[in-house]
Write an enzyme that holds these catalytic residues in place. Structure first.
Site, mmCIF file in Angstrom:
data_model
loop_
_atom_site.group_PDB
_atom_site.id
_atom_site.type_symbol
_atom_site.label_atom_id
_atom_site.label_comp_id
_atom_site.label_asym_id
_atom_site.label_seq_id
_atom_site.Cartn_x
_atom_site.Cartn_y
_atom_site.Cartn_z
ATOM 1 N N ASP A 95 -5.127 0.180 -11.760
ATOM 2 C CA ASP A 95 -5.526 -0.634 -10.608
ATOM 3 C C ASP A 95 -5.711 0.277 -9.398
ATOM 4 O O ASP A 95 -4.831 0.410 -8.545
ATOM 5 C CB ASP A 95 -4.496 -1.727 -10.325
ATOM 6 C CG ASP A 95 -5.087 -2.825 -9.451
ATOM 7 O OD1 ASP A 95 -6.274 -2.716 -9.089
ATOM 8 O OD2 ASP A 95 -4.362 -3.793 -9.143
ATOM 9 N N CYS A 98 -4.833 -0.468 -5.600
ATOM 10 C CA CYS A 98 -3.996 -1.640 -5.424
ATOM 11 C C CYS A 98 -3.329 -1.376 -4.080
ATOM 12 O O CYS A 98 -2.880 -0.266 -3.812
ATOM 13 C CB CYS A 98 -2.968 -1.691 -6.546
ATOM 14 S SG CYS A 98 -1.824 -3.046 -6.352
ATOM 15 N N ASN A 201 1.642 -9.039 -10.350
ATOM 16 C CA ASN A 201 2.438 -9.013 -9.117
ATOM 17 C C ASN A 201 1.583 -9.174 -7.858
ATOM 18 O O ASN A 201 2.071 -8.992 -6.758
ATOM 19 C CB ASN A 201 3.268 -7.732 -9.046
ATOM 20 C CG ASN A 201 2.413 -6.480 -9.046
ATOM 21 O OD1 ASN A 201 1.197 -6.557 -9.157
ATOM 22 N ND2 ASN A 201 3.044 -5.333 -8.913
ATOM 23 N N PHE A 203 -0.332 -11.093 -4.880
ATOM 24 C CA PHE A 203 0.005 -12.345 -4.191
ATOM 25 C C PHE A 203 -0.620 -12.405 -2.812
ATOM 26 O O PHE A 203 -1.089 -11.391 -2.272
ATOM 27 C CB PHE A 203 1.532 -12.491 -4.066
ATOM 28 C CG PHE A 203 2.159 -11.447 -3.181
ATOM 29 C CD1 PHE A 203 2.131 -11.574 -1.797
ATOM 30 C CD2 PHE A 203 2.790 -10.329 -3.724
ATOM 31 C CE1 PHE A 203 2.705 -10.613 -0.975
ATOM 32 C CE2 PHE A 203 3.356 -9.360 -2.912
ATOM 33 C CZ PHE A 203 3.310 -9.506 -1.530
ATOM 34 N N LEU A 204 -0.597 -13.606 -2.266
ATOM 35 C CA LEU A 204 -0.894 -13.815 -0.846
ATOM 36 C C LEU A 204 0.291 -14.610 -0.304
ATOM 37 O O LEU A 204 0.640 -15.649 -0.862
ATOM 38 C CB LEU A 204 -2.205 -14.591 -0.690
ATOM 39 C CG LEU A 204 -2.692 -14.877 0.730
ATOM 40 C CD1 LEU A 204 -4.214 -15.051 0.735
ATOM 41 C CD2 LEU A 204 -2.042 -16.098 1.363
ATOM 42 N N HIS A 233 -1.738 -8.796 -1.215
ATOM 43 C CA HIS A 233 -1.492 -7.686 -2.136
ATOM 44 C C HIS A 233 -2.427 -7.819 -3.333
ATOM 45 O O HIS A 233 -2.279 -8.756 -4.123
ATOM 46 C CB HIS A 233 -0.021 -7.732 -2.593
ATOM 47 C CG HIS A 233 0.334 -6.670 -3.595
ATOM 48 N ND1 HIS A 233 1.241 -6.870 -4.597
ATOM 49 C CD2 HIS A 233 -0.094 -5.402 -3.744
ATOM 50 C CE1 HIS A 233 1.361 -5.762 -5.315
ATOM 51 N NE2 HIS A 233 0.561 -4.857 -4.828
ATOM 52 N N PRO A 374 5.912 -4.750 0.783
ATOM 53 C CA PRO A 374 6.135 -6.125 0.335
ATOM 54 C C PRO A 374 7.456 -6.249 -0.425
ATOM 55 O O PRO A 374 7.814 -5.353 -1.191
ATOM 56 C CB PRO A 374 4.947 -6.396 -0.592
ATOM 57 C CG PRO A 374 4.412 -5.073 -0.978
ATOM 58 C CD PRO A 374 4.837 -4.075 0.042
ATOM 59 N N MET A 377 8.996 -11.665 -4.750
ATOM 60 C CA MET A 377 8.805 -13.058 -4.392
ATOM 61 C C MET A 377 10.103 -13.672 -3.861
ATOM 62 O O MET A 377 11.137 -13.573 -4.520
ATOM 63 C CB MET A 377 8.343 -13.815 -5.632
ATOM 64 C CG MET A 377 7.853 -15.206 -5.358
ATOM 65 S SD MET A 377 7.135 -15.880 -6.854
ATOM 66 C CE MET A 377 8.494 -15.730 -7.980
ATOM 67 N N HIS A 400 6.601 2.043 -1.861
ATOM 68 C CA HIS A 400 5.554 1.021 -1.778
ATOM 69 C C HIS A 400 6.071 -0.392 -1.995
ATOM 70 O O HIS A 400 5.341 -1.353 -1.808
ATOM 71 C CB HIS A 400 4.440 1.310 -2.774
ATOM 72 C CG HIS A 400 4.667 0.773 -4.168
ATOM 73 N ND1 HIS A 400 5.793 1.041 -4.895
ATOM 74 C CD2 HIS A 400 3.891 -0.017 -4.947
ATOM 75 C CE1 HIS A 400 5.697 0.437 -6.066
ATOM 76 N NE2 HIS A 400 4.576 -0.213 -6.129
#
Lengths: 477, 135
Positions: A95, A98, A201, A203-204, A233, A374, A377, A400
């Site tokens: 990714d 990312c 993983n 998300f907003l 993310h 971040p 969750m 990160h």
């Protein structure tokens, strides 16, 4: 593997040369006692493997969120000299770019009525999950332009503000992008997916600023207590995944051609100066630009949702910053008393440039680059700032995220997604996802404590705490 | 389908056992579909894949990457695969049903198939594969 590790300080550890045959430099990583307990031997093996790559300088480094990945460990940072060094997709990941961005709004918690409706509207507006298609109908020419221009492409089309570009790492565009180095297959995957969040993983999250640790920095970043922000993310979607797959294959052949001996095939690499190395770098940069455009599109949709629901101006919502987590970049750093250009690989690590660094917008130059971490969750996310210490010690890099502690299969076995959703709901956090399994895999208990990870980077001084944000609602892919 | 999930902190690692290399490839591709889409039904949409590689590991990686690509761009959830391997080449017929967002959102996206820890071993009772998917 772990028995070879020596402790150098309260938060600093070394994997000595010789731990894996062919190590050119030692491995260095940063952990507290409590995080060391969850360190996997696999992550140490990977940190040592990276140290065998040609042209690596100083150390193979692991940030405090280090964990077992493939190729490089997640949380891995390594810099390579231009003339003797290599570039490896294993140091970037599938990714490509990312990353994460933080959008501030003029709203406070008291203004944020109809929260459940907000999360549902965002969930409907931002395409998420497996198989999702984006809102744009891109031609091949459009896609090519997007890969060259990055975040500027959607801004030119009216999906953002000019000021957004200044607030992205690299202004949201790596100039070395080569659209022709990206395969037809990668382009085919990328065309329908621009503006999609993805799964896993990604998300907003709607968040509220809960604590400020550094008033001056918070003021410069436009952040104040009680303020509502949105964190996004995601990465380069199928286009980046295919680019990594395609070039990994080419570089595997190149590894043999250039007589490079590797302990892990996922570290397939080629000299930075070779045609294969240059082609991967150009394709990776093009994919990174696609990812910046992708986050820009998602932020545009988010702004329009807030604009309509809360009757606030689109222009009153500012991009605080956008940073990449998975990327290789040409950067100038001090090494053995000289300023040299090196290729810094960050795999699950964040650039954390200090005050006075190039590439920072005028408003941030005295403070340093915003670093967005971040949380998992349901847990806090953090805003930090880059430091001179990071420039001196970690090639301007920091952690990160929280870093996983529990495998996805273990999380699925031990955590019930519906219960997590209900328990978060009792805490006032609304979760919207395509299925409960996705929630179980990404539940807070599956991750290290983000608070402990940022405490260590702050104590080491490789970035300093500015603010803490708490989640109010999250949409997941 | 005979596969088990091995421990890995960030990604998905599988051990797949099968009697022949043909069925090992087929079963691994279907396990991968299950990870991405959850359960699916038999379908009638087919694709043919023909590939050659330097060795059997690369052939498997290329085959799985091709399935991920086809599945995404053709919007097909594959539920059956017939694979014929000759030396380091293969011919496969993969069949499935059209992607349906209502029924196929029970899984997670696979970003890529990794060389890390990739191992195909022939034992007395057949083949054993360890493989890692980036999710």
């Amino acid at each position: 593997m772990l028995e070879q590790v020596t402790r150098l300080g309260e938060y600093e550890w070394e994997v000595p040369k010789g731990t894996v045959p062919g190590m050119r430099v030692p491995g260095r990583f940063f952990l507290s006692d409590s995080l060391y307990k969850s360190l996997e031997a696999g992550a140490m093996q990977q940190l040592a493997n990276v140290a065998t790559l040609p042209g690596i300088i100083r150390y193979s480094m692991g940030m405090p969120d280090i964990h077992w990945g493939y190729g490089f460990p997640i949380g891995g940072v390594a810099a390579f000299e231009l003339d003797t060094g290599v570039i490896s997709p294993g140091g970037v990941g599938f990714d490509i770019n990312c990353g994460v961005r933080l959008l501030s709004t003029p709203l406070t918690l008291a203004d944020l009525g109809h929260r459940r409706e907000l999360i549902e509207t965002l969930y409907q507006a931002v395409p998420t999950g497996v198989g999702a298609k984006g809102p744009l109908k891109l031609s091949l020419g459009d896609l090519g332009d997007m890969m060259v221009k990055g975040a500027a492409w959607p801004v030119d089309q009216g999906y953002g503000l000019l000021e957004d570009l200044d607030h992205c790492e690299e202004q949201g565009c790596m100039a070395q992008a080569q659209r022709d180095a990206v395969s037809a297959k990668a382009k085919q995957r990328g065309m329908p997916q621009s503006g999609t969040l993805g799964a896993g993983n990604h998300f907003l999250e709607v968040q509220v600023v809960k604590e400020i640790y550094d008033q001056d920095a918070a003021r410069a970043y436009g952040i104040s207590p009680g303020q509502i922000c949105v964190m996004i993310h995601c990465g380069s979607r199928g286009l980046g995944h295919q680019t990594c797959t395609d070039h990994l294959k080419v570089l595997e052949g190149a590894t043999k051609r250039y007589n490079i001996v590797l302990p892990d095939r996922q570290l397939a690499c080629a000299p930075l100066s070779s045609p294969e190395g240059k082609a991967y770098f150009g394709a990776m940069a093009a994919s990174a630009n696609y990812a910046w455009a992708n986050r820009q599109m998602i932020m545009h949709v988010t702004r329009t949702v807030f604009e309509k629901m809360y009757r606030i101006d689109y222009e009153s919502m500012h991009l605080v910053y956008d940073i990449a987590h998975n990327v290789a970049k040409m950067e100038e750093h001090s090494y053995e008393g000289k300023r040299i250009t090196v290729c810094v690989h960050r795999k699950g690590a964040t650039r954390a440039f200090g005050p006075g660094s190039p590439d920072l917008p005028p408003g941030y130059i005295k403070i340093g680059q915003p670093v967005i971490i971040p949380g998992s969750m349901g847990s806090s996310s953090y805003l930090l700032r880059g430091t001179t210490t990071a420039m001196e010690r970690t090639f301007g890099s920091t952690c990160h995220g929280a870093g996983r502690i529990l495998s996805r299969s273990a999380a699925k076995k031990t955590i019930n997604g519906e219960k997590v959703k209900n328990s978060l709901s009792r805490e006032g956090i609304i979760v919207r996802a395509p299925n409960d399994v996705a929630i179980a895999e990404e539940a807070p208990g599956a991750y290290k404590s983000s608070a402990e990870v940022v405490r260590i980077v702050d104590a080491l001084g490789i970035s300093n705490l500015v603010a803490r944000l708490e989640p109010l609602g999250v949409i997941k892919g | 389908m005979s596969y088990e999930e091995l421990d890995h902190t960030a990604d998905i690692r599988l051990r797949v056992r099968s009697a022949t290399s043909d069925s090992l490839f087929a079963e691994t591709s279907l396990a991968m579909m299950q990870i991405v889409y959850g359960e699916s039904r038999p379908g009638t949409v087919s694709q043919t894949i023909e590939l050659s590689a330097e060795n059997i590991e690369n052939l498997l990686l290329d085959f799985l990457s091709e399935i991920l690509f086809l599945s995404e761009v053709e919007n097909i959830v594959f539920s059956s695969a017939v694979v014929h391997i000759t030396g380091n080449s293969l011919c496969a017929r993969v069949t499935g049903e059209p992607f349906d967002p209502e029924r196929h959102r029970g899984g997670t996206e696979i970003k890529g198939v990794s060389y890390s820890g990739l191992r195909i071993v022939k034992e007395d009772e057949g083949y054993v594969l360890d493989i890692l998917f980036d999710v």
